[in-house]
Design a protein around this motif. Structure first.
Motif, PDB file in Angstrom:
ATOM      1  N   ALA A   1     -49.272  56.374  38.897  1.00  0.00           N
ATOM      2  CA  ALA A   1     -49.765  57.174  39.958  1.00  0.00           C
ATOM      3  C   ALA A   1     -51.341  57.022  39.858  1.00  0.00           C
ATOM      4  CB  ALA A   1     -49.474  58.380  40.128  1.00  0.00           C
TER       5      ALA A   1
ATOM      6  N   GLU B   1     -49.137  62.360  46.681  1.00  0.00           N
ATOM      7  CA  GLU B   1     -48.392  61.835  45.349  1.00  0.00           C
ATOM      8  C   GLU B   1     -49.394  62.162  44.019  1.00  0.00           C
ATOM      9  OE1 GLU B   1     -47.664  57.247  46.604  1.00  0.00           O
ATOM     10  OE2 GLU B   1     -48.920  58.140  48.134  1.00  0.00           O
TER      11      GLU B   1
ATOM     12  N   PRO C   1     -45.312  65.378  42.660  1.00  0.00           N
ATOM     13  CA  PRO C   1     -46.383  64.510  42.371  1.00  0.00           C
ATOM     14  C   PRO C   1     -46.683  64.504  41.017  1.00  0.00           C
ATOM     15  CG  PRO C   1     -46.971  67.033  42.832  1.00  0.00           C
ATOM     16  CD  PRO C   1     -45.545  66.927  42.850  1.00  0.00           C
TER      17      PRO C   1
ATOM     18  N   PRO D   1     -46.027  58.318  37.828  1.00  0.00           N
ATOM     19  CA  PRO D   1     -45.485  59.185  38.938  1.00  0.00           C
ATOM     20  C   PRO D   1     -44.648  60.405  38.512  1.00  0.00           C
ATOM     21  CG  PRO D   1     -45.067  56.773  39.488  1.00  0.00           C
ATOM     22  CD  PRO D   1     -45.530  56.761  38.003  1.00  0.00           C
TER      23      PRO D   1
END
Length: 238
Positions: free
Chosen positions: A11, A145, A177, A36
């Motif tokens: 991420a 995200e 998230p 992530p």
């Protein structure tokens, strides 16, 4: 250096991030990766660069440089210590600010944070904890995200903070998230995070993977051992 966005295996990907104020490097070659859905807490003394790093990831600081990339997802939300609600807008309007036709999503988000029925309240009619719940609803209604949180519970009383910890973990489990939480509270970091990292003089100097079972209690010997190592990294006698 503005953050790049795109498809990521992580991420967040940061390489060699530098931020200078005059001759002082507040961030001095920071490397960081967040997976992530991973919840990372960032600890550090005042002035260590915690909020500067968060602002860089949020795209709020263009005066950063790096030998590599600063890469974040396209959808990023930020929660601050101050809820930053618009006082002239009702609660629901604050939640869906900038989102057209999102009234129902906003109501669902308010229900998630325990404020169903308060859609038409004014911000000044809410307690500090309720205002932070609205700020969380506003952030998560956008399905980010990456959620960046800069000491979001620092101004709350101890009991309200405990309730907000439980709520944040519940919301993160539902929305998944990646999270970077900036905090001064070592216990808060251990209770909430999958991993805790320590920033000192602009560099990441330590990290702890938190493998304690939930709910995590400061009375647990394993909790105390993690706390001791983090306090040692922070240079705090205990």
């Amino acid at each position: 250096m503005a953050p790049h966005t795109g498809l990521l295996t992580a991420a967040v990907q940061v390489r060699g991030l530098v931020r200078r104020y005059d001759e002082r490097a507040v961030l001095d070659g920071v490397d960081l990766e967040i997976a992530p859905g991973e919840f990372v807490a960032l600890l550090g003394k005042s002035g260590s660069g915690k909020s500067t790093l968060l602002r860089a990831l949020a795209g709020l600081d263009s005066a950063v440089a790096g030998t590599g990339d600063l890469v974040v997802p396209a959808q990023v939300s930020v929660v601050f210590q101050d809820s930053r609600l618009l006082p002239w807008a009702r609660v629901l309007d604050n939640v869906v600010l900038g989102l057209n036709g999102a009234g129902e999503r906003g109501r669902q988000s308010l229900e998630e944070v325990g404020l169903a029925g308060r859609e038409n309240a004014w911000p000044n009619e809410l307690s500090g904890g309720e205002q932070q719940r609205v700020a969380l609803a506003r952030s998560l209604v956008r399905e980010p995200e990456l959620l960046l949180a800069d000491e979001p519970f620092g101004a709350l009383d101890a009991l309200t903070r405990l309730k907000m910890h439980a709520l944040l973990r519940k919301l993160c489990a539902a929305h998944q998230p990646a999270v970077l939480l900036v905090t001064h509270d070592v216990d808060e970091a251990i209770v909430l995070a999958d991993r805790v990292i320590v920033l000192d003089q602009g560099r990441l100097i330590a990290q702890e993977q938190i493998e304690l079972a939930a709910p995590r209690s400061p009375a647990d010997p394993g909790f105390a051992a993690v706390r001791a190592r983090l306090l040692d990294a922070l240079g705090v006698s205990w």
